[in-house]
Design a protein around this motif. Structure first.
Motif, PDB file in Angstrom:
ATOM      1  N   ALA A 145      79.190  45.624  39.708  1.00 54.62           N
ATOM      2  CA  ALA A 145      80.171  46.438  40.120  1.00 54.62           C
ATOM      3  C   ALA A 145      81.539  45.583  40.243  1.00 54.62           C
ATOM      4  O   ALA A 145      81.566  44.677  40.304  1.00 54.62           O
ATOM      5  N   ALA A 146      82.738  46.400  39.905  1.00 53.62           N
ATOM      6  CA  ALA A 146      83.895  46.020  39.580  1.00 53.62           C
ATOM      7  C   ALA A 146      84.870  47.033  39.949  1.00 53.62           C
ATOM      8  O   ALA A 146      84.578  48.339  40.056  1.00 53.62           O
ATOM      9  N   ILE A 147      86.150  46.558  39.788  1.00 48.04           N
ATOM     10  CA  ILE A 147      87.239  47.644  39.598  1.00 48.04           C
ATOM     11  C   ILE A 147      87.730  47.268  37.996  1.00 48.04           C
ATOM     12  O   ILE A 147      87.865  46.331  37.614  1.00 48.04           O
ATOM     13  N   ALA A 148      88.083  48.511  37.308  1.00 43.77           N
ATOM     14  CA  ALA A 148      88.224  48.580  36.138  1.00 43.77           C
ATOM     15  C   ALA A 148      89.631  49.052  36.091  1.00 43.77           C
ATOM     16  O   ALA A 148      89.903  50.406  36.449  1.00 43.77           O
ATOM     17  N   SER A 149      90.791  48.284  35.794  1.00 43.88           N
ATOM     18  CA  SER A 149      92.069  49.007  35.681  1.00 43.88           C
ATOM     19  C   SER A 149      92.454  49.095  34.057  1.00 43.88           C
ATOM     20  O   SER A 149      92.480  48.295  33.442  1.00 43.88           O
ATOM     21  N   PHE A 150      92.831  50.383  33.741  1.00 37.77           N
ATOM     22  CA  PHE A 150      93.200  50.727  32.295  1.00 37.77           C
ATOM     23  C   PHE A 150      94.502  50.944  32.287  1.00 37.77           C
ATOM     24  O   PHE A 150      95.510  51.356  33.049  1.00 37.77           O
ATOM     25  N   PHE A 151      95.015  49.935  31.319  1.00 35.95           N
ATOM     26  CA  PHE A 151      96.640  50.181  30.785  1.00 35.95           C
ATOM     27  C   PHE A 151      96.679  50.836  29.450  1.00 35.95           C
ATOM     28  O   PHE A 151      95.886  50.678  28.514  1.00 35.95           O
ATOM     29  N   LEU A 152      97.041  52.185  29.761  1.00 29.02           N
ATOM     30  CA  LEU A 152      97.133  53.015  28.568  1.00 29.02           C
ATOM     31  C   LEU A 152      98.275  53.112  27.748  1.00 29.02           C
ATOM     32  O   LEU A 152      98.371  53.352  26.391  1.00 29.02           O
ATOM     33  N   ASP A 153      99.430  53.300  28.380  1.00 30.85           N
ATOM     34  CA  ASP A 153     100.764  53.212  27.894  1.00 30.85           C
ATOM     35  C   ASP A 153     101.715  52.416  28.576  1.00 30.85           C
ATOM     36  O   ASP A 153     102.435  52.949  29.527  1.00 30.85           O
ATOM     37  N   GLY A 154     101.861  51.085  28.487  1.00 32.05           N
ATOM     38  CA  GLY A 154     102.701  50.216  28.996  1.00 32.05           C
ATOM     39  C   GLY A 154     101.973  49.399  29.974  1.00 32.05           C
ATOM     40  O   GLY A 154     100.755  49.107  29.762  1.00 32.05           O
TER      41      GLY A 154
END
Length: 128
Positions: A85-94
């Protein structure tokens, strides 16, 4: 000192992150079990590697996507099964995270290799 469950999850996270950075659906699908269940960022349940590939093929083609995992927790269920289990932070534009979700994986040993058997993401915002 990390235990084997941490090492299993870390190896999959590294390969998954690299595949996501290229939006390489084939590479990402290969990380999943042939029997995988996959709930991503839309309400559809995708099944198996073909379903996972279809999900990633259907994503927008961002310029330089990347993902960062944090608050990673693992638990060895048995010799062939790891929960993550985790936190996933997606950086898509910037540089600001475009999407941060809770993510869980069930990672199973399949054919001598570790594969994601179940993938589920959900909102960090309380629903109730």
């Amino acid at each position: 000192m990390p235990d084997e469950a941490d090492e299993v999850a870390s190896a999959i996270i590294a390969r998954w992150s690299a595949g996501f950075g290229k939006l390489d659906a084939d590479t990402l699908a290969a990380l999943y079990s042939q029997h995988a269940f996959f709930f991503g960022s839309n309400p559809t349940l995708y099944r198996g590697r073909d379903g996972v590939k279809a999900y990633f093929d259907g994503l927008p083609r961002w310029h330089a996507p990347r993902v960062q995992f944090s608050d990673i927790r693992t638990e060895r269920v048995n010799a062939d099964l790891v929960n993550m289990a985790a936190i996933a932070s997606f950086f898509l534009d910037g540089d600001a995270p475009s999407l941060a979700v809770k993510i869980t994986w069930v990672i199973a040993r399949e054919g001598g290799d570790w594969k994601i058997a179940c993938h589920h993401v959900s909102s960090q915002t309380p629903l109730i």
